[in-house]
Motif scaffolding. Structure first.
Motif, mmCIF file in Angstrom:
data_model
loop_
_atom_site.group_PDB
_atom_site.id
_atom_site.type_symbol
_atom_site.label_atom_id
_atom_site.label_comp_id
_atom_site.label_asym_id
_atom_site.label_seq_id
_atom_site.Cartn_x
_atom_site.Cartn_y
_atom_site.Cartn_z
ATOM 1 N N ILE A 123 0.829 -1.202 0.000
ATOM 2 C CA ILE A 123 0.000 0.000 0.000
ATOM 3 C C ILE A 123 0.866 1.255 0.000
ATOM 4 N N LYS A 124 1.930 1.251 0.783
ATOM 5 C CA LYS A 124 2.799 2.437 0.889
ATOM 6 C C LYS A 124 3.397 2.835 -0.457
ATOM 7 N N ASN A 125 3.656 1.858 -1.308
ATOM 8 C CA ASN A 125 4.278 2.147 -2.605
ATOM 9 C C ASN A 125 3.348 2.891 -3.551
ATOM 10 N N ILE B 96 0.646 15.821 5.655
ATOM 11 C CA ILE B 96 0.579 14.922 6.816
ATOM 12 C C ILE B 96 1.988 14.452 7.156
ATOM 13 N N PRO B 97 2.460 14.662 8.379
ATOM 14 C CA PRO B 97 3.790 14.175 8.763
ATOM 15 C C PRO B 97 3.883 12.665 8.578
ATOM 16 N N THR B 98 5.042 12.195 8.155
ATOM 17 C CA THR B 98 5.232 10.766 7.887
ATOM 18 C C THR B 98 4.911 9.916 9.112
ATOM 19 N N ALA B 99 5.275 10.412 10.303
ATOM 20 C CA ALA B 99 5.047 9.650 11.532
ATOM 21 C C ALA B 99 3.564 9.491 11.852
ATOM 22 N N ASP B 100 2.710 10.389 11.330
ATOM 23 C CA ASP B 100 1.274 10.335 11.629
ATOM 24 C C ASP B 100 0.466 9.601 10.563
ATOM 25 N N ARG B 101 1.111 9.134 9.507
ATOM 26 C CA ARG B 101 0.376 8.544 8.393
ATOM 27 C C ARG B 101 -0.075 7.110 8.685
ATOM 28 N N LEU B 102 -1.335 6.843 8.361
ATOM 29 C CA LEU B 102 -1.892 5.491 8.407
ATOM 30 C C LEU B 102 -2.351 5.147 6.991
ATOM 31 N N TYR B 103 -2.090 3.917 6.582
ATOM 32 C CA TYR B 103 -2.344 3.503 5.205
ATOM 33 C C TYR B 103 -3.474 2.470 5.145
ATOM 34 N N PHE C 33 -3.464 7.270 2.178
ATOM 35 C CA PHE C 33 -2.966 7.462 3.543
ATOM 36 C C PHE C 33 -3.643 8.685 4.145
ATOM 37 N N VAL C 34 -3.900 8.611 5.463
ATOM 38 C CA VAL C 34 -4.552 9.684 6.205
ATOM 39 C C VAL C 34 -3.776 9.901 7.501
ATOM 40 N N GLN D 102 -4.183 11.512 13.580
ATOM 41 C CA GLN D 102 -4.698 12.547 14.466
ATOM 42 C C GLN D 102 -6.084 13.030 14.041
ATOM 43 N N TRP D 103 -6.554 12.599 12.900
ATOM 44 C CA TRP D 103 -7.846 13.066 12.396
ATOM 45 C C TRP D 103 -9.002 12.306 13.032
ATOM 46 N N SER D 104 -10.165 12.944 12.981
ATOM 47 C CA SER D 104 -11.384 12.256 13.381
ATOM 48 C C SER D 104 -11.836 11.344 12.253
ATOM 49 N N LEU D 105 -12.714 10.389 12.551
ATOM 50 C CA LEU D 105 -13.217 9.472 11.523
ATOM 51 C C LEU D 105 -13.942 10.246 10.426
ATOM 52 N N GLY D 106 -14.673 11.304 10.817
ATOM 53 C CA GLY D 106 -15.385 12.112 9.835
ATOM 54 C C GLY D 106 -14.434 12.772 8.854
ATOM 55 N N ARG D 107 -13.333 13.307 9.358
ATOM 56 C CA ARG D 107 -12.365 13.956 8.480
ATOM 57 C C ARG D 107 -11.667 12.935 7.592
ATOM 58 N N VAL D 108 -11.444 11.740 8.127
ATOM 59 C CA VAL D 108 -10.838 10.668 7.333
ATOM 60 C C VAL D 108 -11.736 10.310 6.150
ATOM 61 N N ILE D 109 -13.042 10.191 6.408
ATOM 62 C CA ILE D 109 -13.989 9.874 5.334
ATOM 63 C C ILE D 109 -14.013 10.993 4.303
ATOM 64 N N ASP D 110 -13.942 12.253 4.766
ATOM 65 C CA ASP D 110 -13.893 13.391 3.834
ATOM 66 C C ASP D 110 -12.675 13.290 2.922
ATOM 67 N N ALA D 111 -11.507 12.960 3.508
ATOM 68 C CA ALA D 111 -10.265 12.879 2.733
ATOM 69 C C ALA D 111 -10.313 11.722 1.734
ATOM 70 N N ILE D 112 -10.850 10.596 2.175
ATOM 71 C CA ILE D 112 -10.943 9.421 1.295
ATOM 72 C C ILE D 112 -11.884 9.699 0.129
ATOM 73 N N SER D 113 -13.018 10.329 0.399
ATOM 74 C CA SER D 113 -13.982 10.631 -0.661
ATOM 75 C C SER D 113 -13.372 11.590 -1.682
ATOM 76 N N GLN D 114 -12.522 12.498 -1.190
ATOM 77 C CA GLN D 114 -11.855 13.435 -2.108
ATOM 78 C C GLN D 114 -10.838 12.715 -2.984
ATOM 79 N N GLU D 115 -10.051 11.806 -2.397
ATOM 80 C CA GLU D 115 -9.054 11.060 -3.168
ATOM 81 C C GLU D 115 -9.722 10.158 -4.203
ATOM 82 N N MET D 116 -10.899 9.609 -3.868
ATOM 83 C CA MET D 116 -11.578 8.675 -4.760
ATOM 84 C C MET D 116 -12.652 9.364 -5.607
ATOM 85 N N ARG D 117 -12.746 10.693 -5.469
ATOM 86 C CA ARG D 117 -13.702 11.491 -6.256
ATOM 87 C C ARG D 117 -15.141 11.018 -6.053
#
Length: 260
Positions: free
Chosen positions: A153-155, A163-170, A183-184, A187-202
């Motif tokens: 996944i990281k590749n 996002i700092p490398t140390a805080d990244r989850l894949y 990767f997100v 430190q984010w909330s689940l809601g913000r994570v879903i927002d970021a994922i929806s943006q990456e996946m359009r």
């Protein structure tokens, strides 16, 4: 009756004919159109002619390349197709005229190996994913399988570079059979994570609208919802072993009234 004041005589020693529309070289000499071409190949001052000067010459050769309009008074004729090409295109052009059918066959010649490669790669990727999923079910190989998946996944993962490398989850996120590694931030909330994922996946995200369907995250292996609490932090979910770094998740639209 001669009209000596009209036109000029060609200065070529074997010509001397009176030309009413003489061509004057940049060196100052006047020629008929035939001998001007010969002279221009030798005269240093006439090597670079303007468009207006070229227009006055009868024997102007236009490059036969479809995307080129380069003109020249010096012919560069291909021995095979007998067409003129400029210096830039004379060695890059294929002489044989090709029909639509010939072009189609040629394109297929290059496309077929790529399709075979993509099909083989898809089969290998599918088998690897199947092997990883089987390995995760066994306690002895679960940790190793998770590490292998995380490296894969990281590749390929995409996400915010801030996002700092140390805080990244894949995660491998699947929507409608399409899987996207992202990767997100932990430190984010689940809601913000879903927002970021929806943006990456359009994906259309209406989680802020009360009456619209909501995007939620589920575990891929058993389709259990990660959490209905969008304010919970990803770090908390990680600490409670609800998710792990490198997990495979599914994002879906669900009715607002559903309490999954």
């Amino acid at each position: 009756m001669e009209l000596p004041d009209i036109g000029k005589r060609c200065v070529h020693p074997h010509c001397k004919q009176l030309d009413f529309l003489p061509l004057q070289c940049k060196c100052g000499k006047a020629f008929c159109s035939e001998h001007f071409i010969i002279h221009s190949q030798e005269c240093e001052l006439s090597k670079f002619l303007s468009d207006e000067e070229l227009k006055t010459i009868d024997s102007v050769y236009v490059c036969s390349n479809l995307d080129c309009k380069e003109r020249s008074i010096i012919p560069l004729i291909c021995e095979k197709c007998k067409k003129h090409f400029c210096v830039k295109h004379r060695h890059l052009t294929e002489c044989d005229e090709k029909t639509e059918e010939m072009l189609k066959i040629e394109k297929e010649k290059y496309a077929a190996p790529m399709r075979v490669f993509n099909a083989a790669k898809a089969a290998v990727d599918k088998q690897l994913e199947s092997n990883l999923n089987e390995a995760k079910k066994k306690s002895k190989t679960r940790d190793l399988a998770n590490k292998v998946q995380l490296m894969k996944i990281k590749n390929k993962a995409t996400g915010s570079k801030s996002i700092p490398t140390a805080d990244r989850l894949y995660f491998n996120i699947t929507y409608a059979e399409k899987t996207t590694p992202v990767f997100v931030s932990s430190q984010w909330s689940l809601g913000r994570v879903i927002d970021a994922i929806s943006q990456e996946m359009r994906l259309q995200n209406n989680n802020h609208k009360a009456t619209e369907k909501k995007l939620k995250l589920f575990k891929k292996n058993d389709h259990t919802v990660i959490s209905n609490n969008f304010s919970i932090s990803l770090k908390s979910l990680l600490e409670d072993n609800i998710i792990i770094d490198g997990d495979s998740l599914v994002i879906e639209y669900v009715d607002n009234s559903d309490n999954i």
